[in-house]
Design a protein around this motif. Structure first.
Motif, PDB file in Angstrom:
ATOM      1  N   GLU A   8       7.181  14.515  20.356  1.00 44.25           N
ATOM      2  CA  GLU A   8       6.351  15.633  20.863  1.00 44.25           C
ATOM      3  C   GLU A   8       7.203  17.228  20.115  1.00 44.25           C
ATOM      4  N   ALA A   9       8.453  17.048  20.319  1.00 45.69           N
ATOM      5  CA  ALA A   9       9.236  18.368  19.920  1.00 45.69           C
ATOM      6  C   ALA A   9       9.103  18.166  18.458  1.00 45.69           C
ATOM      7  N   THR A  10       9.075  17.224  17.766  1.00 46.92           N
ATOM      8  CA  THR A  10       8.944  17.275  16.322  1.00 46.92           C
ATOM      9  C   THR A  10       7.567  17.768  15.942  1.00 46.92           C
ATOM     10  N   ALA A  11       6.545  17.084  16.640  1.00 47.70           N
ATOM     11  CA  ALA A  11       4.958  17.586  16.313  1.00 47.70           C
ATOM     12  C   ALA A  11       4.976  19.219  16.553  1.00 47.70           C
ATOM     13  N   LEU A  12       5.288  19.593  17.745  1.00 47.37           N
ATOM     14  CA  LEU A  12       5.309  20.780  17.905  1.00 47.37           C
ATOM     15  C   LEU A  12       6.136  21.668  16.928  1.00 47.37           C
ATOM     16  N   TYR A  13       7.156  21.328  16.495  1.00 47.18           N
ATOM     17  CA  TYR A  13       7.922  22.342  15.545  1.00 47.18           C
ATOM     18  C   TYR A  13       7.296  22.340  14.239  1.00 47.18           C
ATOM     19  N   ALA A  14       6.833  20.897  13.792  1.00 46.18           N
ATOM     20  CA  ALA A  14       6.355  20.776  12.406  1.00 46.18           C
ATOM     21  C   ALA A  14       4.777  21.487  12.543  1.00 46.18           C
ATOM     22  N   GLN A  15       4.193  21.604  13.258  1.00 46.00           N
ATOM     23  CA  GLN A  15       2.860  21.900  13.122  1.00 46.00           C
ATOM     24  C   GLN A  15       3.034  23.465  13.480  1.00 46.00           C
ATOM     25  N   SER A  16       3.944  24.201  14.099  1.00 43.74           N
ATOM     26  CA  SER A  16       4.260  25.537  14.243  1.00 43.74           C
ATOM     27  C   SER A  16       4.642  26.141  12.847  1.00 43.74           C
ATOM     28  N   ILE A  17       5.489  25.306  12.096  1.00 42.13           N
ATOM     29  CA  ILE A  17       5.793  25.836  10.819  1.00 42.13           C
ATOM     30  C   ILE A  17       4.822  25.699   9.918  1.00 42.13           C
ATOM     31  N   ALA A  18       3.808  24.606   9.710  1.00 40.16           N
ATOM     32  CA  ALA A  18       2.534  24.736   9.143  1.00 40.16           C
ATOM     33  C   ALA A  18       1.825  26.115   9.434  1.00 40.16           C
ATOM     34  N   GLU A  19       1.675  26.406  10.601  1.00 41.13           N
ATOM     35  CA  GLU A  19       0.812  27.536  11.016  1.00 41.13           C
ATOM     36  C   GLU A  19       1.502  28.976  10.350  1.00 41.13           C
ATOM     37  N   LEU A  20       2.672  28.944  10.370  1.00 38.95           N
ATOM     38  CA  LEU A  20       3.463  30.034   9.988  1.00 38.95           C
ATOM     39  C   LEU A  20       3.006  30.226   8.173  1.00 38.95           C
ATOM     40  N   HIS A  21       2.813  29.047   7.696  1.00 38.56           N
ATOM     41  CA  HIS A  21       2.439  28.931   6.202  1.00 38.56           C
ATOM     42  C   HIS A  21       0.787  29.023   5.952  1.00 38.56           C
ATOM     43  N   GLY A  22       0.277  29.176   6.965  1.00 37.27           N
ATOM     44  CA  GLY A  22      -1.137  29.607   6.656  1.00 37.27           C
ATOM     45  C   GLY A  22      -1.996  28.136   6.720  1.00 37.27           C
ATOM     46  N   VAL A  23      -1.365  27.005   7.343  1.00 35.55           N
ATOM     47  CA  VAL A  23      -2.002  25.821   7.166  1.00 35.55           C
ATOM     48  C   VAL A  23      -2.383  25.501   8.804  1.00 35.55           C
TER      49      VAL A  23
ATOM     50  N   LEU B  35       3.824  29.749  19.072  1.00 38.80           N
ATOM     51  CA  LEU B  35       4.204  31.031  18.187  1.00 38.80           C
ATOM     52  C   LEU B  35       4.104  32.086  18.965  1.00 38.80           C
ATOM     53  N   ASN B  36       3.274  32.132  19.931  1.00 40.19           N
ATOM     54  CA  ASN B  36       3.045  33.630  20.643  1.00 40.19           C
ATOM     55  C   ASN B  36       4.433  33.913  21.459  1.00 40.19           C
ATOM     56  N   ARG B  37       5.002  32.791  22.167  1.00 40.63           N
ATOM     57  CA  ARG B  37       6.170  32.853  22.653  1.00 40.63           C
ATOM     58  C   ARG B  37       7.475  33.405  21.887  1.00 40.63           C
ATOM     59  N   TYR B  38       7.420  33.030  20.716  1.00 39.89           N
ATOM     60  CA  TYR B  38       8.459  33.428  19.718  1.00 39.89           C
ATOM     61  C   TYR B  38       8.013  34.891  19.539  1.00 39.89           C
ATOM     62  N   ARG B  39       6.629  35.360  19.185  1.00 43.35           N
ATOM     63  CA  ARG B  39       6.505  36.518  18.559  1.00 43.35           C
ATOM     64  C   ARG B  39       6.708  37.666  19.828  1.00 43.35           C
ATOM     65  N   ARG B  40       6.534  37.299  21.196  1.00 45.47           N
ATOM     66  CA  ARG B  40       7.021  38.196  22.287  1.00 45.47           C
ATOM     67  C   ARG B  40       8.420  38.362  22.219  1.00 45.47           C
ATOM     68  N   LYS B  41       9.163  37.236  22.225  1.00 45.45           N
ATOM     69  CA  LYS B  41      10.663  37.523  22.072  1.00 45.45           C
ATOM     70  C   LYS B  41      11.152  38.252  20.935  1.00 45.45           C
ATOM     71  N   PHE B  42      10.505  38.067  19.611  1.00 44.29           N
ATOM     72  CA  PHE B  42      11.123  38.551  18.432  1.00 44.29           C
ATOM     73  C   PHE B  42       9.792  39.456  17.642  1.00 44.29           C
ATOM     74  N   PRO B  43       9.311  40.548  18.044  1.00 46.84           N
ATOM     75  CA  PRO B  43       8.307  41.146  17.678  1.00 46.84           C
ATOM     76  C   PRO B  43       8.412  41.517  16.001  1.00 46.84           C
ATOM     77  N   GLU B  44       9.589  41.670  15.733  1.00 45.13           N
ATOM     78  CA  GLU B  44       9.836  42.353  14.501  1.00 45.13           C
ATOM     79  C   GLU B  44      10.111  41.349  13.485  1.00 45.13           C
ATOM     80  N   ALA B  45      10.103  40.091  13.971  1.00 46.20           N
ATOM     81  CA  ALA B  45      10.859  39.109  13.243  1.00 46.20           C
ATOM     82  C   ALA B  45       9.726  38.725  11.926  1.00 46.20           C
ATOM     83  N   SER B  46      10.085  38.262  10.842  1.00 47.33           N
ATOM     84  CA  SER B  46       9.596  37.950   9.706  1.00 47.33           C
ATOM     85  C   SER B  46       9.274  36.310   9.909  1.00 47.33           C
ATOM     86  N   PRO B  47       7.941  35.749   9.106  1.00 48.95           N
ATOM     87  CA  PRO B  47       7.985  34.498   9.136  1.00 48.95           C
ATOM     88  C   PRO B  47       9.133  33.654   8.801  1.00 48.95           C
TER      89      PRO B  47
END
Length: 303
Positions: free
Chosen positions: A109-124, A48-60
């Motif tokens: 592995e890719a699915t776990a990383l993706y799904a857990q990243s989405i979960a964190e965006l939702h506060g889980v 998530l930090n990598r995405y925020r560095r690339k897209f600092p103004e992006a919404s969830p």
């Protein structure tokens, strides 16, 4: 009379490398599959930090859309690449099946990383491995996984959970003792369902003459789309702003993603750097690392 299909004995031998005589996955394959689901939270935060560095103004919601796009591209290319390996002269069916099993693990592995990243965006939060693994398995299983989680939540007297997304139920409110029982039940059905769905793809990618490239890429893309659709159902619409607890955790962490989790261009850069360093060491000319685009030594741009 219809012609009988000619049986390829090489496929039977290849299947024996990963499955026993009863058709069950061998322990080594089972352990690799389950281990692939254990993507630890520091890696999720680094992603998530990598995405925020690339897209600092992006919404969830915008970050979620980019995660979806990159995830689908990664799993599709991974399946097609392994399938294409079957074209190479001398690539035996057994060796190809080994790569196909590796591709399956890579998909997980890719699915776990993706799904857990989405979960964190939702506060889980995904700090508890059992909860995180339960979420990922249920997402890959689709409707069956969602139904199991709702059933277990109901057993916990979860009237108070009505109206909540099932992703947040298992990720936050379900009692820890019940989560352990849920994970065991999910694992049994998950392995059966995964190998029923991926089993033909495992062998399909081993079909010679390039057919595997079609099966691998197309099959992973279909599965990737299903994962994305189920993840949306699991967590609902993205919040308007990032959860404050997540923002604080992201600010504290400086973790970088390992090369295997990077998007394809990043992995290519990592391989080129490793090859260059190896060449220098072979010649005894190990020199200073050159700064990358972001000024970090060795060009570690995290992308």
């Amino acid at each position: 009379m219809a012609k009988r299909k000619k049986f390829n004995p090489a496929v039977k031998v290849a299947a024996g490398a990963a499955f026993d005589a009863r058709g069950n996955p061998k322990p080594r394959l089972t352990n690799a599959i389950l281990k692939a689901l254990d993507v630890q939270r520091p890696l999720v935060l680094a992603n998530l930090n990598r995405y925020r560095r690339k897209f600092p103004e992006a919404s969830p919601a915008e970050l979620a859309a980019r995660l979806e796009k990159d995830y689908l591209a990664a799993v599709t290319t991974g399946g097609a690449t392994v399938g294409a390996f079957a074209i190479v002269p001398g690539a035996g069916t057994i060796a190809t099946l080994g790569l196909s099993a590796a591709a399956t693990v890579g998909f997980l592995e890719a699915t776990a990383l993706y799904a857990q990243s989405i979960a964190e965006l939702h506060g889980v939060q995904t700090a508890e491995p059992e909860r995180a693994q339960a979420m990922v398995m249920a997402i890959i299983m689709g409707d069956e996984g969602a139904a199991m989680i709702k059933e277990f939540a109901g057993q916990a007297g979860g009237r108070g959970g009505l109206g909540r997304t099932w992703g947040s139920l298992v990720g936050e409110s379900m009692p820890s003792g019940l989560v352990g029982v849920l994970v065991e039940s999910l694992r049994k059905r998950f392995l059966k369902k995964l190998l029923a769905r991926q089993g033909t793809a495992l062998l399909g990618r081993a079909v010679p003459f390039g057919i595997g490239a079609v099966i691998g890429g197309a099959g992973n893309r279909v599965m990737g789309r299903r994962v994305i659709a189920t993840t949306r159902q699991a967590f609902g619409e993205a919040p308007l702003v990032l959860p404050m607890a997540l923002v604080e955790d992201l600010a504290r962490t400086q973790n970088r993603l390992p090369a295997r989790f990077m998007p394809l261009p990043g992995r290519a850069r990592a391989r080129r750097r490793a090859a260059g360093q190896y060449a220098l060491e072979e010649k005894g000319q190990t020199g200073p690392e050159q700064p990358g685009p972001d000024g970090n030594p060795g060009g570690r741009d995290g992308a």
